[in-house]
Design a protein around this motif. Structure first.
Motif, mmCIF file in Angstrom:
data_model
loop_
_atom_site.group_PDB
_atom_site.id
_atom_site.type_symbol
_atom_site.label_atom_id
_atom_site.label_comp_id
_atom_site.label_asym_id
_atom_site.label_seq_id
_atom_site.Cartn_x
_atom_site.Cartn_y
_atom_site.Cartn_z
ATOM 1 N N LEU A 91 0.832 -1.210 0.000
ATOM 2 C CA LEU A 91 0.000 0.000 0.000
ATOM 3 C C LEU A 91 0.868 1.261 0.000
ATOM 4 C CD1 LEU A 91 -2.910 -0.808 2.484
ATOM 5 C CD2 LEU A 91 -3.078 -0.461 0.007
ATOM 6 N N ASP A 92 1.935 1.260 0.816
ATOM 7 C CA ASP A 92 2.852 2.407 0.860
ATOM 8 C C ASP A 92 3.523 2.625 -0.499
ATOM 9 O OD1 ASP A 92 2.219 2.860 3.508
ATOM 10 O OD2 ASP A 92 4.020 1.854 4.289
ATOM 11 N N GLU A 93 3.942 1.522 -1.138
ATOM 12 C CA GLU A 93 4.574 1.629 -2.457
ATOM 13 C C GLU A 93 3.588 2.189 -3.485
ATOM 14 O OE1 GLU A 93 5.988 -2.316 -3.243
ATOM 15 O OE2 GLU A 93 7.463 -2.218 -1.615
ATOM 16 N N GLU A 94 2.335 1.732 -3.426
ATOM 17 C CA GLU A 94 1.306 2.241 -4.335
ATOM 18 C C GLU A 94 1.087 3.740 -4.114
ATOM 19 O OE1 GLU A 94 -2.222 -0.052 -3.643
ATOM 20 O OE2 GLU A 94 -1.434 -1.819 -4.678
ATOM 21 N N ALA A 95 1.043 4.172 -2.863
ATOM 22 C CA ALA A 95 0.840 5.592 -2.546
ATOM 23 C C ALA A 95 2.005 6.431 -3.063
ATOM 24 C CB ALA A 95 0.674 5.774 -1.041
ATOM 25 N N LYS A 96 3.233 5.941 -2.892
ATOM 26 C CA LYS A 96 4.409 6.674 -3.392
ATOM 27 C C LYS A 96 4.374 6.785 -4.907
ATOM 28 C CE LYS A 96 7.502 5.455 0.379
ATOM 29 N NZ LYS A 96 8.652 4.637 0.785
ATOM 30 N N ALA A 97 4.009 5.700 -5.582
ATOM 31 C CA ALA A 97 3.929 5.721 -7.043
ATOM 32 C C ALA A 97 2.849 6.693 -7.513
ATOM 33 C CB ALA A 97 3.643 4.314 -7.574
ATOM 34 N N LEU A 98 1.732 6.739 -6.817
ATOM 35 C CA LEU A 98 0.653 7.661 -7.156
ATOM 36 C C LEU A 98 1.082 9.106 -6.936
ATOM 37 C CD1 LEU A 98 -2.267 7.818 -8.122
ATOM 38 C CD2 LEU A 98 -2.987 7.637 -5.743
ATOM 39 N N ASP A 99 1.788 9.371 -5.819
ATOM 40 C CA ASP A 99 2.304 10.715 -5.549
ATOM 41 C C ASP A 99 3.298 11.150 -6.629
ATOM 42 O OD1 ASP A 99 0.778 10.889 -3.263
ATOM 43 O OD2 ASP A 99 2.429 10.416 -1.891
ATOM 44 N N ALA A 100 4.188 10.236 -7.009
ATOM 45 C CA ALA A 100 5.169 10.553 -8.039
ATOM 46 C C ALA A 100 4.483 10.847 -9.376
ATOM 47 C CB ALA A 100 6.166 9.405 -8.198
#
Length: 164
Positions: free
Chosen positions: A148-157
């Protein structure tokens, strides 16, 4: 530290006790074809379970070992991986390809479970408590939270890239 001795059962009567650390020397599968105990074929698994259930004097210690170590394959203590998942209160979903889907992926894929995980995390629940509610273990919850954290970082990027 002294390990407690587990009684050894043989044909319905208690015989020589076996220590928790010594149980593996008494496995019924020691002199069997190990392929039976590691096969994913249902017929082989039934034969292996039969050997465990009819001949093994340390079946319960073996089962406890498999549950403690989250053994994902093979027959242990007269149980298959699916049997052990059911004992732990979890049901694995088998996709068409045959291999069971990892529990963390199921949690993220099933909308109700995913939203429950996110909601509990947002309310400050610790992974151990979340694991209890979602009927899984802490490692699975930690893995799902990392994804979930990785998905959030990718979405932010991606959002930042679009904004600039």
């Amino acid at each position: 530290m002294n390990t407690p001795l587990m009684p050894r059962y043989e044909t319905g009567r208690v015989t020589t006790p076996i220590s928790d650390s010594d149980w593996q020397r008494h496995k019924a599968c020691t002199y069997q074809d190990w392929k039976l105990f590691t096969s994913e074929d249902g017929a082989d698994q039934e034969i292996a379970k039969g050997i465990c259930n009819s001949r093994c004097t340390v079946r319960l210690q073996c089962l406890q070992y498999a549950l403690d170590n989250r053994e994902a394959g093979g027959v242990f203590g007269g149980t298959t991986p699916n049997d052990r998942e059911e004992l732990l209160g979890r049901k694995r979903i088998r996709p068409a390809g045959g291999n069971p889907e990892p529990m963390w992926r199921q949690i993220l894929r099933v909308p109700e479970r995913r939203s429950k995980l996110i909601d509990l995390r947002e309310h400050g629940w610790e992974p151990g408590r979340i694991a209890t509610v979602l009927h899984t273990n802490v490692q699975t919850i930690n893995r799902a939270l990392r994804v979930l954290d990785e998905e959030a970082k990718a979405l932010d990027a991606a959002s930042e890239a679009v904004a600039s």
